[in-house]
Write an enzyme that holds these catalytic residues in place. Sequence first.
Site, short mmCIF file in Angstrom:
data_model
loop_
_atom_site.label_atom_id
_atom_site.label_comp_id
_atom_site.label_asym_id
_atom_site.label_seq_id
_atom_site.Cartn_x
_atom_site.Cartn_y
_atom_site.Cartn_z
N HIS A 256 1.12 3.42 1.84
CA HIS A 256 -0.07 4.06 2.39
C HIS A 256 0.23 5.47 2.90
CE1 HIS A 256 -4.12 4.27 3.67
NE2 HIS A 256 -4.29 3.02 4.01
N SER A 257 1.48 5.76 3.25
CA SER A 257 1.79 7.11 3.70
C SER A 257 1.70 8.12 2.55
CB SER A 257 3.19 7.16 4.32
OG SER A 257 4.18 6.87 3.36
#
Length: 490
Positions: free
Chosen positions: A157-158
Amino acid sequence: MARAALPQTNEEAWAEAGAWGASARMSSFEALMWRAESDPRLRSPMTVVDVLDRAPDWRRLVAAHEWGTRLVPRARQHVVDPPLHLGAPVWATDPDFDLHYHLRRARVPPPGTLAQLLELAEQMAMTPFDRARPLWEALMVEGLEGGRAAYVFKIHHSVTDGMGGIQLLSLLHSRRREPSPRKPMPPPPAPERVSPLSVLGGQVRRRLLGAPREAGRHLGTGVAALGRLATEPVDAVGDAVRFGRSLQRVLAPPPAPPSPLLRARSLAWRFGALECGVESLRAAGRAAGGTLGDAYIAALLGGFRRYHEHFGIAVEELSMAMPISLRRHDHPMGGNRFAGARLAGPVGEADPGERIRLVHDFVLGARAEPAADALGLLAPALNLVPTPLMTRWYAAQTGSLDLQAGNVPGIPYPVYIAGARIERMYPFGPLPGCAVMSALVSHVDTCCIGVNCDAAAVTDVDLFVDCLRGGLAEVLSLAPATQGREEATR
């Protein structure tokens, strides 16, 4: 459900692909998600399960990934984090990049059901990323019933949010089944041997060199604020008060207590999948004065009500959160541009139309909050807090949530991967301490819903998915008869 601008042709996609995720460093918010994983409950992989009409050609699939990792530089970059978190993590081309590690293949035994595929995807999603490598993995799965196959893709998700992920897939998937022999083949990016210490040193030098300019910018901002305060004192003070009150609302604890049925937490994830027609769900939302997204949330809440009723527990409100997209058409592709909004989901409301109206009113209010991006504003300060304290705070924000639910407009036209057509695209978000994460992606004319459940919180996942299917059917019954009133299927 605002749709991101997607390329209309393969040629347009190839021309734009190099700009996806072009930032050399993580934002403060992305760094927060990256560093929060010192607590394993806060791992944040996003997983997409594509169901294909047939098995892709393996050699062609490998070649497509080699091409894609050259076209999109982020696919070959890993994270380099300065020591002691004294600076921002940066992206650098992995000198040891090995496509053989990132792309794999597997086969499910007969009969090759969707449930077997989801079990394989669960295990892949629960396996932590190797943080020394680029943050993605892909798996081709053969042996599905009816001669079908699957492609499972996992990304951290980063790297990006849901909308950015759809942008990436639209750039790399083909608009045609046949090969594209004339597509560009750029050289592989040059490897970068970057140490955490050198990253910190470079950032310190840039800060020192840029200090005068930064001071001037802040001075100019301060002078402008003072000028507005002098010329428009009532408006300036009023804006500040409104922002402060909005910040209090956004950062307040969840407005409903957690469900007594869903309190337990673990590291075990279980997947479920549902689907319905895009136009049917949109028509159901419109019939109650809402949108497709409102109807989707109302359907989930109806399913939660049914699940609680099965165990003889009456719950009027549910502690839940929704992402609010901050992405505009002029924003660069990739990255993360969203904020979170928490609400007391009206799970006890039996009328699906009224549930849609209540959700619709909340979403309108959440989008209008001046401090909607509160976490993004706080992220720079939170990154300076010792990691154990930061993760404890982060976990407290999500651990009391029963549901997180988001929806993303997907690719509205047929796409292919190595000659196989993607029939369904089920999204599965991470479980950052909450009991259930649900995600919807529209693919061509189908809403594909992926549900990720904490196995300790939801002890009977099959029953839970059946209850969600019932909640979806409740909402779809609001659609005019001309829409066909499609039944949800797994």
